[in-house]
Design a protein around this motif. Structure first.
Motif, PDB file in Angstrom:
ATOM      1  N   LYS A   1       0.851  -1.188   0.000  1.00 53.16           N
ATOM      2  CA  LYS A   1       0.000   0.000   0.000  1.00 53.16           C
ATOM      3  C   LYS A   1       0.891   1.243   0.000  1.00 53.16           C
ATOM      4  O   LYS A   1       1.874   1.309   0.736  1.00 53.16           O
ATOM      5  CB  LYS A   1      -0.890  -0.005   1.246  1.00 53.16           C
ATOM      6  N   GLY A   2       0.557   2.193  -0.860  1.00 52.06           N
ATOM      7  CA  GLY A   2       1.314   3.441  -0.952  1.00 52.06           C
ATOM      8  C   GLY A   2       2.479   3.404  -1.921  1.00 52.06           C
ATOM      9  O   GLY A   2       3.066   4.443  -2.230  1.00 52.06           O
TER      10      GLY A   2
ATOM     11  N   SER B   1      -6.017  -2.700  -5.263  1.00 49.65           N
ATOM     12  CA  SER B   1      -6.436  -1.554  -6.079  1.00 49.65           C
ATOM     13  C   SER B   1      -5.282  -0.589  -6.311  1.00 49.65           C
ATOM     14  O   SER B   1      -4.431  -0.389  -5.453  1.00 49.65           O
ATOM     15  CB  SER B   1      -7.600  -0.828  -5.410  1.00 49.65           C
ATOM     16  N   ILE B   2      -5.290  -0.017  -7.504  1.00 48.50           N
ATOM     17  CA  ILE B   2      -4.292   0.970  -7.933  1.00 48.50           C
ATOM     18  C   ILE B   2      -5.048   2.236  -8.338  1.00 48.50           C
ATOM     19  O   ILE B   2      -5.985   2.180  -9.128  1.00 48.50           O
ATOM     20  CB  ILE B   2      -3.497   0.470  -9.157  1.00 48.50           C
ATOM     21  N   ALA B   3      -4.626   3.371  -7.777  1.00 50.17           N
ATOM     22  CA  ALA B   3      -5.232   4.652  -8.140  1.00 50.17           C
ATOM     23  C   ALA B   3      -4.371   5.340  -9.190  1.00 50.17           C
ATOM     24  O   ALA B   3      -3.144   5.395  -9.062  1.00 50.17           O
ATOM     25  CB  ALA B   3      -5.362   5.544  -6.911  1.00 50.17           C
ATOM     26  N   LEU B   4      -5.015   5.858 -10.223  1.00 55.50           N
ATOM     27  CA  LEU B   4      -4.345   6.704 -11.201  1.00 55.50           C
ATOM     28  C   LEU B   4      -4.604   8.140 -10.778  1.00 55.50           C
ATOM     29  O   LEU B   4      -5.760   8.553 -10.644  1.00 55.50           O
ATOM     30  CB  LEU B   4      -4.875   6.424 -12.603  1.00 55.50           C
TER      31      LEU B   4
ATOM     32  N   LEU C   1      -8.039  10.037 -10.853  1.00 54.56           N
ATOM     33  CA  LEU C   1      -8.677   9.924 -12.162  1.00 54.56           C
ATOM     34  C   LEU C   1      -9.433   8.605 -12.307  1.00 54.56           C
ATOM     35  O   LEU C   1     -10.454   8.535 -12.979  1.00 54.56           O
ATOM     36  CB  LEU C   1      -7.619  10.011 -13.269  1.00 54.56           C
ATOM     37  N   HIS C   2      -8.889   7.566 -11.672  1.00 54.86           N
ATOM     38  CA  HIS C   2      -9.480   6.230 -11.809  1.00 54.86           C
ATOM     39  C   HIS C   2      -8.915   5.339 -10.709  1.00 54.86           C
ATOM     40  O   HIS C   2      -7.768   5.521 -10.299  1.00 54.86           O
ATOM     41  CB  HIS C   2      -9.123   5.646 -13.175  1.00 54.86           C
ATOM     42  N   ILE C   3      -9.708   4.385 -10.259  1.00 53.26           N
ATOM     43  CA  ILE C   3      -9.210   3.358  -9.350  1.00 53.26           C
ATOM     44  C   ILE C   3      -9.433   2.010 -10.024  1.00 53.26           C
ATOM     45  O   ILE C   3     -10.569   1.620 -10.297  1.00 53.26           O
ATOM     46  CB  ILE C   3      -9.898   3.407  -7.976  1.00 53.26           C
ATOM     47  N   ALA C   4      -8.335   1.339 -10.319  1.00 54.54           N
ATOM     48  CA  ALA C   4      -8.391   0.012 -10.945  1.00 54.54           C
ATOM     49  C   ALA C   4      -8.419  -1.037  -9.843  1.00 54.54           C
ATOM     50  O   ALA C   4      -7.609  -0.998  -8.922  1.00 54.54           O
ATOM     51  CB  ALA C   4      -7.180  -0.186 -11.841  1.00 54.54           C
TER      52      ALA C   4
ATOM     53  N   ASP D   1       0.247   9.340 -12.291  1.00 58.13           N
ATOM     54  CA  ASP D   1       0.914   8.460 -11.327  1.00 58.13           C
ATOM     55  C   ASP D   1       0.000   7.273 -11.050  1.00 58.13           C
ATOM     56  O   ASP D   1      -1.227   7.402 -11.062  1.00 58.13           O
ATOM     57  CB  ASP D   1       1.155   9.186  -9.999  1.00 58.13           C
ATOM     58  N   ALA D   2       0.594   6.122 -10.770  1.00 53.91           N
ATOM     59  CA  ALA D   2      -0.162   4.935 -10.348  1.00 53.91           C
ATOM     60  C   ALA D   2       0.316   4.555  -8.953  1.00 53.91           C
ATOM     61  O   ALA D   2       1.505   4.274  -8.763  1.00 53.91           O
ATOM     62  CB  ALA D   2       0.056   3.783 -11.318  1.00 53.91           C
TER      63      ALA D   2
END
Length: 88
Positions: free
Chosen positions: A22-23, A43-46, A58-61, A80-81
């Motif tokens: 995480k992080g 989960s990965i946040a863009l 922008l998006h959470i995969a 950034d991811a």
């Protein structure tokens, strides 16, 4: 068209799997594009930083989602991811 697109995930069949904490930053905006990723769990946040430095998500995969597919046709990543959870 849907039946054709349903098999895209097979491109990851022989891909290496890694776990990230995480992080952890997977890549940063303007880094050279190296890979497209598949979230197997977690989960990965863009994100993009705002003028004040705060991140704009922008998006959470999440599980089963591709990350950085838009970058396949770019020289650098557009955001950034960052892992929101332990992610594989």
């Amino acid at each position: 068209m849907i039946s054709i697109m349903s098999h895209w995930i097979q491109i990851f069949d022989d891909a290496p799997v890694r776990e990230i904490a995480k992080g952890t930053v997977l890549f940063r905006r303007e880094d050279p594009v190296k890979s497209m990723y598949l979230v197997q769990s977690g989960s990965i946040a863009l994100e993009r930083p705002l003028a004040d430095g705060a991140p704009l998500t922008l998006h959470i995969a999440t599980t089963g989602a591709a990350v950085a597919e838009a970058s396949l046709f770019a020289k650098t990543y557009h955001c950034d991811a960052v892992a929101r959870t332990v992610t594989a």
